[in-house]
Design a protein around this motif. Sequence first.
Motif, short mmCIF file in Angstrom:
data_model
loop_
_atom_site.label_atom_id
_atom_site.label_comp_id
_atom_site.label_asym_id
_atom_site.label_seq_id
_atom_site.Cartn_x
_atom_site.Cartn_y
_atom_site.Cartn_z
N ALA A 180 38.42 44.17 40.91
CA ALA A 180 37.44 43.26 41.51
C ALA A 180 36.08 43.93 41.65
CB ALA A 180 37.94 42.77 42.86
N GLY A 206 45.89 40.14 41.15
CA GLY A 206 45.92 39.40 42.40
C GLY A 206 47.13 38.49 42.49
N GLY A 246 42.81 36.25 49.99
CA GLY A 246 43.27 36.54 48.64
C GLY A 246 43.12 35.35 47.72
N SER A 249 39.54 34.90 46.84
CA SER A 249 39.13 35.89 45.84
C SER A 249 39.45 35.43 44.43
CB SER A 249 39.82 37.23 46.11
OG SER A 249 39.46 37.76 47.36
N LEU A 253 36.76 34.81 41.53
CA LEU A 253 36.88 35.49 40.24
C LEU A 253 36.82 34.49 39.09
CD1 LEU A 253 39.64 38.13 41.07
CD2 LEU A 253 37.34 38.66 40.22
N TYR A 258 31.02 37.77 41.41
CA TYR A 258 31.55 39.12 41.54
C TYR A 258 31.14 39.83 42.83
CZ TYR A 258 32.70 38.51 36.60
OH TYR A 258 33.20 38.04 35.42
N VAL A 261 33.25 38.32 45.71
CA VAL A 261 34.67 38.66 45.65
C VAL A 261 34.94 40.06 46.19
CG1 VAL A 261 34.87 39.75 43.36
CG2 VAL A 261 36.72 38.31 44.21
N ARG A 262 33.93 40.92 46.20
CA ARG A 262 34.12 42.23 46.82
C ARG A 262 34.45 42.08 48.30
NH1 ARG A 262 29.78 46.70 44.57
NH2 ARG A 262 30.75 46.97 42.51
N THR A 264 35.71 39.29 49.88
CA THR A 264 36.98 38.60 50.13
C THR A 264 38.17 39.47 49.73
OG1 THR A 264 36.78 37.50 47.97
CG2 THR A 264 35.98 36.31 49.90
N ALA A 265 38.04 40.24 48.67
CA ALA A 265 39.13 41.15 48.29
C ALA A 265 39.34 42.21 49.37
CB ALA A 265 38.82 41.81 46.95
#
Length: 342
Positions: A180, A206, A246, A249, A253, A258, A261-262, A264-265
Amino acid sequence: MNLANASMAVLWVGLTLYVLFAGADFGAGFWDLFAGGTERGRGQRELIEHSIGPVWEANHVWLIFVLVLLWTGFPPVFAAVMSTLYVPLTLVALGIIVRGAGFAFRKASDQLGSQRLFGAAFALSSVITPFFLGTVAGGIASGRVPIGLARGDLFGSWWNPSSVLGGALAVGAAAYLAAAYLCADARREGHLELAEAFRLRALATGVVLGVVALGGIAVLRADAPRLFHGLTHRALLLVVFSAAAGAASLVLLRRRRYLAVRATAGLAVGTLLWGWAVAQYPYLLEPNITIDDAAANPAVLASMLITLGLGALLLVPSLLWLYLIFQRERPSSLGRSAVAGG
């Protein structure tokens, strides 16, 4: 909140930071292992080296922070964990050493054979190390570490269903975080093919990680019923939030968001870690050693927290500055022929 609980909260913050930052570094090594042959995987490996090169050693400051805090603030627990789980912890230490040496020597080598040897050492240890860290977590969480010196089973304490689940989740979470994070790095470097390759890997990882986590419910119910009860009752909100982060994310994605998503991941992994803490609270070692039972003298805890606060005034801005410097755009040095295969 008393000093013992405050100290444990600070320790857990350090552990969370280690999981998120060093975990992503370990995951980068995972993808290095599966990047492909020398030419086919060159672009991916160059991106990985650039992304983790400035911070891969700095991230271990959080592991040192956690160990020192545990040793100083909760010495009986430190003694029990280190003596009962010394086999996987020794393998973790060796993995960190081999990983660092492999990463450094590969960059310094000019012979293809040496580069392959050191690269394999770096990549394999990047998988082995988080696995054994996960087995340590599983042993503690499932109540297999009794108080006292080396009172737990030498192998059963870390080689059991909960520990294997913990190891699998640790490797999966590291690979997921790395994929990610690398999407944004690749796009910033102007390599959209690499960004797409890591996007697909993040999506696949994921999904697999979610399946393993769901399957782990049955494992914990049978092997660690106290932890299972805590996760499905007291910590249920955090578990649900982790699952929601998750899922978000995966959506981000798919939409190639991008940077978002950092966050949320990281939330998906971090809240699951805090779910463990809430599920087990107030126990440090199941079934009967609480945070207050294991805590050092209040004067020691107070001095430790004051010292940590003063140190954070220097450490945190320095690390933030380091991360910001290396997140800036730079003239691309990745191979123009970088491909997304692997």
